[in-house]
Design a protein around this motif. Structure first.
Motif, PDB file in Angstrom:
ATOM      1  N   GLU A  20       2.301   1.135 -13.617  1.00 53.30           N
ATOM      2  CA  GLU A  20       1.079   0.320 -13.622  1.00 53.30           C
ATOM      3  C   GLU A  20       0.355   0.464 -12.290  1.00 53.30           C
ATOM      4  O   GLU A  20       0.927   0.205 -11.221  1.00 53.30           O
ATOM      5  N   LEU A  21      -0.884   0.889 -12.349  1.00 53.55           N
ATOM      6  CA  LEU A  21      -1.680   1.122 -11.150  1.00 53.55           C
ATOM      7  C   LEU A  21      -2.661  -0.013 -10.914  1.00 53.55           C
ATOM      8  O   LEU A  21      -3.033  -0.740 -11.837  1.00 53.55           O
ATOM      9  N   GLY A  22      -3.087  -0.147  -9.653  1.00 52.05           N
ATOM     10  CA  GLY A  22      -4.048  -1.176  -9.289  1.00 52.05           C
ATOM     11  C   GLY A  22      -5.471  -0.636  -9.265  1.00 52.05           C
ATOM     12  O   GLY A  22      -5.715   0.539  -9.592  1.00 52.05           O
ATOM     13  N   PRO A  23      -6.426  -1.461  -8.844  1.00 48.93           N
ATOM     14  CA  PRO A  23      -7.832  -1.038  -8.754  1.00 48.93           C
ATOM     15  C   PRO A  23      -7.993   0.159  -7.810  1.00 48.93           C
ATOM     16  O   PRO A  23      -7.374   0.214  -6.749  1.00 48.93           O
ATOM     17  N   GLN A  24      -8.817   1.109  -8.200  1.00 47.65           N
ATOM     18  CA  GLN A  24      -9.121   2.303  -7.414  1.00 47.65           C
ATOM     19  C   GLN A  24      -7.865   3.134  -7.104  1.00 47.65           C
ATOM     20  O   GLN A  24      -7.816   3.827  -6.098  1.00 47.65           O
ATOM     21  N   GLN A  25      -6.881   3.039  -7.967  1.00 45.72           N
ATOM     22  CA  GLN A  25      -5.702   3.880  -7.848  1.00 45.72           C
ATOM     23  C   GLN A  25      -5.628   4.802  -9.059  1.00 45.72           C
ATOM     24  O   GLN A  25      -5.716   4.344 -10.201  1.00 45.72           O
ATOM     25  N   ALA A  60       1.717   2.725  -5.816  1.00 43.16           N
ATOM     26  CA  ALA A  60       1.033   1.627  -6.499  1.00 43.16           C
ATOM     27  C   ALA A  60       1.262   0.301  -5.778  1.00 43.16           C
ATOM     28  O   ALA A  60       0.348  -0.541  -5.698  1.00 43.16           O
ATOM     29  N   ALA A  61       2.455   0.135  -5.231  1.00 48.81           N
ATOM     30  CA  ALA A  61       2.800  -1.117  -4.554  1.00 48.81           C
ATOM     31  C   ALA A  61       2.049  -1.318  -3.247  1.00 48.81           C
ATOM     32  O   ALA A  61       2.042  -2.424  -2.690  1.00 48.81           O
ATOM     33  N   THR A  62       1.396  -0.258  -2.719  1.00 51.41           N
ATOM     34  CA  THR A  62       0.623  -0.422  -1.484  1.00 51.41           C
ATOM     35  C   THR A  62      -0.585  -1.325  -1.707  1.00 51.41           C
ATOM     36  O   THR A  62      -1.078  -1.957  -0.768  1.00 51.41           O
ATOM     37  N   GLY A  63      -1.105  -1.326  -2.926  1.00 54.33           N
ATOM     38  CA  GLY A  63      -2.270  -2.151  -3.234  1.00 54.33           C
ATOM     39  C   GLY A  63      -3.579  -1.612  -2.704  1.00 54.33           C
ATOM     40  O   GLY A  63      -4.614  -2.285  -2.803  1.00 54.33           O
ATOM     41  N   GLN A  70       5.543   4.609  -7.979  1.00 51.47           N
ATOM     42  CA  GLN A  70       5.709   3.153  -7.945  1.00 51.47           C
ATOM     43  C   GLN A  70       5.436   2.609  -6.545  1.00 51.47           C
ATOM     44  O   GLN A  70       4.782   1.572  -6.378  1.00 51.47           O
ATOM     45  N   LYS A  77       1.282   2.626   2.909  1.00 53.20           N
ATOM     46  CA  LYS A  77       0.035   1.882   3.114  1.00 53.20           C
ATOM     47  C   LYS A  77      -0.572   2.225   4.471  1.00 53.20           C
ATOM     48  O   LYS A  77      -1.793   2.422   4.585  1.00 53.20           O
TER      49      LYS A  77
END
Length: 340
Positions: free
Chosen positions: A217-222, A192-195, A189, A304
């Motif tokens: 839930e993951l972001g783009p390129q994660q 994922a929160a690093t963005g 989590q 991050k």
């Protein structure tokens, strides 16, 4: 001295840290031609049981009472006993010492009643502490005595790692052989929160942990790949740009490997080691697990920076590599064999 018994804790709630560092010492004793017998409930963690068996080491069920230990020493004809336990009663140690068999106890700060000829505290800056010792005991303290397994030593780089810029960093996360405190999902989590982009491999020893990680839930390129306990831990660490782990026994293995280590303090008895490692600048403090569970933002900020700053990753890796030379088990074995 020909046969050494190793009495260590292991279990789904206890983890495998005691077994891992005892295996490092056992490998050194085996290299010197001694026979080693483990005394523990290894069957409760099949991966740990397999690690012991792979080295040709016999296992006896865990003993708990003073009488059980003295009977075991006589039956197995043990010439020495190594203890690594948080759970044994103090009476066990005194009963074993009374037999005249040389004893060595591995501790972490608090002796927890341990009484032995040699006490080993392999934690960072332990040499600065001045605990009251049992009568006629010697204490070996500090990272000089960190016991590292063959698997790690074989892949230790010959020089400190150099900066390695990459567009999508590789992350490896593991929290012992059982992840007893369920850290994996909360670390994912925070990642994922690093963005920012990353490709993570996360060890989930239990199906419910794998399901929880898969639900993040993951972001783009994660990306996250969930695996079970692995025999290729050292190789996977070497391939990763960032390794995240609990601040326990594995910390010193990561530093020996020259890994960029992000530590999570998952339980109270890790606080001292966690704070000292972070303070020396050899590892990054991702946070305390209880805080990650309520708010991952502080951990995300740390992660991050590590994901986006290759120079910082290299600095941490080099500092850790310098700190742990991998020869601690030789020094500990020398001390055990010198007991008269």
């Amino acid at each position: 001295m020909e046969r050494v018994g190793v009495r260590c804790d292991v279990g789904p709630g206890r983890g495998i840290g005691h077994v891992m560092r005892c295996l490092a010492l056992a490998e050194e004793l085996l290299r010197r031609g001694l026979e080693v017998v483990f005394v523990c409930d290894a069957h409760t963690v099949p991966w740990a049981e397999a690690q012991i068996a792979a080295r040709g080491i016999a296992v006896q069920p865990a003993a708990w009472t003073p009488a059980e230990h003295t009977e075991l020493i006589a039956r197995l004809r043990l010439d020495a006993v190594v203890f690594d336990s948080y759970d044994l009663d103090a009476a066990v140690y005194s009963a074993v010492r009374a037999t005249g068999v040389p004893t060595l106890a591995i501790v972490d700060g608090d002796f927890r009643g341990a009484d032995a000829d040699v006490l080993v505290d392999q934690n960072l800056a332990a040499e600065l502490d001045r605990p009251r010792l049992p009568a006629n005991s010697t204490r070996l303290a500090g990272l000089t005595y960190v016991m590292i397994r063959d698997e790690i030593l074989a892949l230790r780089p010959l020089e400190p790692p150099a900066p390695r810029p990459v567009a999508v960093p590789k992350v490896f996360a593991f929290f012992g052989g059982t992840d007893a405190f369920g850290a994996g999902p909360y670390v994912v989590q925070a990642l994922a929160a690093t963005g920012v982009p990353f490709e993570a491999t996360v060890v989930a020893p239990r199906p419910e942990l794998a399901d929880q990680i898969g639900a993040v839930e993951l972001g783009p390129q994660q990306g996250v790949d969930v695996i079970g306990p692995t025999d290729q831990l050292a190789a996977t660490v070497r391939e990763a740009d960032l390794t995240i782990s609990a601040s326990g026994t594995s910390t010193w293995e990561l530093l020996c490997l020259g890994a960029t280590a992000g530590l999570v303090c998952v339980v109270d008895n890790q606080v001292m080691g966690y704070e000292r490692a972070v303070a020396t600048g050899t590892a990054a403090g991702v946070g305390v697990l209880s805080n990650l569970k309520t708010d991952p933002s502080a951990a995300a900020a740390v992660l991050k920076r590590l994901l986006t700053d290759p120079a910082e990753r290299a600095r941490l890796a080099a500092a850790g590599w310098e700190l742990v030379d991998g020869n601690g088990r030789i020094r500990v074995a020398d001390a055990l064999l010198a007991i008269t």
